[in-house]
Scaffold this motif. Sequence first.
Motif, PDB file in Angstrom:
ATOM      1  N   SER A  75      17.816   3.938  32.618  1.00  0.00           N
ATOM      2  CA  SER A  75      18.264   4.763  31.507  1.00  0.00           C
ATOM      3  C   SER A  75      17.110   5.410  30.779  1.00  0.00           C
ATOM      4  CB  SER A  75      19.079   3.929  30.515  1.00  0.00           C
ATOM      5  OG  SER A  75      18.293   2.933  29.946  1.00  0.00           O
TER       6      SER A  75
ATOM      7  N   THR B 226      29.290   1.202  22.025  1.00  0.00           N
ATOM      8  CA  THR B 226      29.451   2.391  22.870  1.00  0.00           C
ATOM      9  C   THR B 226      29.454   3.668  22.028  1.00  0.00           C
ATOM     10  OG1 THR B 226      30.752   1.115  24.470  1.00  0.00           O
ATOM     11  CG2 THR B 226      30.935   3.518  24.560  1.00  0.00           C
TER      12      THR B 226
ATOM     13  N   THR C 183      26.681   6.847  22.220  1.00  0.00           N
ATOM     14  CA  THR C 183      27.047   8.238  22.505  1.00  0.00           C
ATOM     15  C   THR C 183      26.544   9.179  21.409  1.00  0.00           C
ATOM     16  OG1 THR C 183      29.213   7.908  21.451  1.00  0.00           O
ATOM     17  CG2 THR C 183      29.076   7.581  23.838  1.00  0.00           C
TER      18      THR C 183
ATOM     19  N   LYS D 222      30.445   9.335  26.963  1.00  0.00           N
ATOM     20  CA  LYS D 222      30.397   7.976  27.489  1.00  0.00           C
ATOM     21  C   LYS D 222      30.195   7.955  28.996  1.00  0.00           C
ATOM     22  CE  LYS D 222      33.204   3.759  27.769  1.00  0.00           C
ATOM     23  NZ  LYS D 222      34.491   3.117  27.366  1.00  0.00           N
ATOM     24  N   SER D 223      30.787   8.931  29.688  1.00  0.00           N
ATOM     25  CA  SER D 223      30.697   8.968  31.149  1.00  0.00           C
ATOM     26  C   SER D 223      29.265   9.183  31.636  1.00  0.00           C
ATOM     27  CB  SER D 223      31.588  10.088  31.706  1.00  0.00           C
ATOM     28  OG  SER D 223      31.209  11.349  31.143  1.00  0.00           O
TER      29      SER D 223
ATOM     30  N   LEU E  17      26.664   7.908  30.154  1.00  0.00           N
ATOM     31  CA  LEU E  17      25.827   6.800  29.682  1.00  0.00           C
ATOM     32  C   LEU E  17      26.247   5.472  30.306  1.00  0.00           C
ATOM     33  CD1 LEU E  17      25.706   7.722  25.886  1.00  0.00           C
ATOM     34  CD2 LEU E  17      23.828   7.902  27.513  1.00  0.00           C
ATOM     35  N   THR E  18      26.915   5.561  31.444  1.00  0.00           N
ATOM     36  CA  THR E  18      27.443   4.349  32.075  1.00  0.00           C
ATOM     37  C   THR E  18      26.352   3.320  32.330  1.00  0.00           C
ATOM     38  OG1 THR E  18      29.137   5.697  33.168  1.00  0.00           O
ATOM     39  CG2 THR E  18      28.784   3.457  34.002  1.00  0.00           C
ATOM     40  N   THR E  19      25.227   3.792  32.870  1.00  0.00           N
ATOM     41  CA  THR E  19      24.142   2.868  33.215  1.00  0.00           C
ATOM     42  C   THR E  19      23.543   2.223  31.974  1.00  0.00           C
ATOM     43  OG1 THR E  19      23.604   4.174  35.172  1.00  0.00           O
ATOM     44  CG2 THR E  19      21.927   2.640  34.386  1.00  0.00           C
ATOM     45  N   GLU E  20      23.229   3.036  30.955  1.00  0.00           N
ATOM     46  CA  GLU E  20      22.606   2.484  29.753  1.00  0.00           C
ATOM     47  C   GLU E  20      23.559   1.549  29.011  1.00  0.00           C
ATOM     48  OE1 GLU E  20      20.098   3.800  25.773  1.00  0.00           O
ATOM     49  OE2 GLU E  20      21.029   5.351  27.015  1.00  0.00           O
ATOM     50  N   ILE E  21      24.837   1.916  28.948  1.00  0.00           N
ATOM     51  CA  ILE E  21      25.812   1.049  28.295  1.00  0.00           C
ATOM     52  C   ILE E  21      25.895  -0.298  29.011  1.00  0.00           C
ATOM     53  CG2 ILE E  21      28.264   0.730  27.806  1.00  0.00           C
ATOM     54  CD1 ILE E  21      28.426   3.751  27.305  1.00  0.00           C
ATOM     55  N   ALA E  22      25.923  -0.240  30.351  1.00  0.00           N
ATOM     56  CA  ALA E  22      25.999  -1.474  31.140  1.00  0.00           C
ATOM     57  C   ALA E  22      24.750  -2.323  30.932  1.00  0.00           C
ATOM     58  CB  ALA E  22      26.164  -1.130  32.617  1.00  0.00           C
TER      59      ALA E  22
ATOM     60  N   LYS F 212      24.810  -3.870  27.379  1.00  0.00           N
ATOM     61  CA  LYS F 212      25.775  -4.972  27.290  1.00  0.00           C
ATOM     62  C   LYS F 212      25.313  -6.185  28.088  1.00  0.00           C
ATOM     63  CE  LYS F 212      29.748  -2.008  26.374  1.00  0.00           C
ATOM     64  NZ  LYS F 212      31.064  -1.514  26.840  1.00  0.00           N
TER      65      LYS F 212
END
Length: 489
Positions: A5, A230, A234, A241-242, A244-249, A252
């Motif tokens: 990310s 989340t 954003t 959100k779509s 930032l999938t990697t950074e959100i994962a 978390k």
Amino acid sequence: MVSSSENRKSRLTWPLLAAASVTFVGSSVPAGYNIGVINTPQLIIKEFCNQTVFERYDAALSEYSLDILWSFVVSIYIAGGTLGSFTGCWFADKWGRKGAIFANNFLGLLAAILFVASPAARSVEMLVLARFLVGLSSGLTTSVVPMYMTEIVTLDWRGPMGVLCPLGICFGVLLSQILGLEFILGSTDTWHYLLGLYGILVLVSMAVLPFLPESPKYLFAIKKDEDGCTEALTKLRGLPKSALTTEIAETKAASVREMSEGKWSILRLLKSKSLRWSLILVCAMQGGQQLSGINAVFYYSVPIFKSAGLDTESSQYASIGAGVVNFLVAALATFLTSRFRRRALMLFSCSTVVVCLLSLAVSIYFMDAVPWMSYVSIVAMLSYVFFYGLGLGPIPYFIASELFTVGPRSAGMALGSMANWGANFLVGMTFPSMQSAIGALSFIPFATSTVFLTMLLWKKLPETFGVDPAEVDTISSEEVALQNKSSPA
């Protein structure tokens, strides 16, 4: 290892810029302002204290008693800063990073009002209370602001954002030096406005702060608010959100790992064997920053310039010039920390500071016997300010955010900030006596302290540039030894 990310280094969104600007203007600058503002109008404020005590209590203060009262007015700020640092851990976890910053703003604003009102109220007690409250505010600033800024950015922006707090402090000190000149606000009729003027900056911060995003890591790891985490990401990244999938994962996953460790407190961190060296390094760097003698060097600045032939007024302007150098180097550090390794900057900064301190001690000691030594002392002093600002000045403020994960981070930064304020108090209490006893040789203990800090960093400080805090804990002493043998840059 830098996460995937971290490929958005050039993307500074408006929420990030707003957060940087608000914490810089409303928290960091006021903290620095209140460090330096009390020096220039010292004689005027002492006279106010003397007259007020006589009017209210019909008691005339002796010169010794007035000096004791003044020392209390000055030192109560540091006492407040130490307490503010200690409570920063509780505020940051209980009310959030933003809530803690708002608390420091509120305390700062209340202190500003008391400063302005103290002459009309003819109250020395109000002045002392204001100094204590603004100390609390400043302690919260140094404990929480670097934490907030380094938690809302990606790894590659962590250094520059972490430097904003010391940069603001440097600018605040410089601003107070300029505004404290007699023809601006440093007069008998305006000194109280000088002391409370920073309140305008705090008001701006309090107006904007509620609209800024909270730290995503705090929301998920401490508050367990997945949706809030989340949403904050954003806003901060300016992406859906779509995207930032990697950074959100990653955020978390790191937070889940940290939540499994349980709740951290200052006591738990003090007992933790696995984080002991990280805590020692943080406290040593924070305390060592003050024990390098930065305040003592600026204390000597006006006499040094006067010895070179400048009159009192010109020496004050030259001292302000040294403050300008300090600020410009702090600004340069925002670039350096995004390009160079922490170990290299700290080791280089500490080593050169030792040389400058020794040169300063020798040149001042022989100043009367050798006339040209006064110019050597000027070069040594300005060189000290320059090299101090490259690493020893900015990096200790945010190094805890790179050595600790989110769980123990608030406790680590609080203890580090306490070490900084405690060392500041120690220098403030001992330097005047030391200076009276041994004069220029009082710089030798500062040089010695910095030598020990350099040795500790060489042996134990792992490289944290671009490294996730969770991975820093796994770096062994053998790996640090290998880093010592590798290229410092």
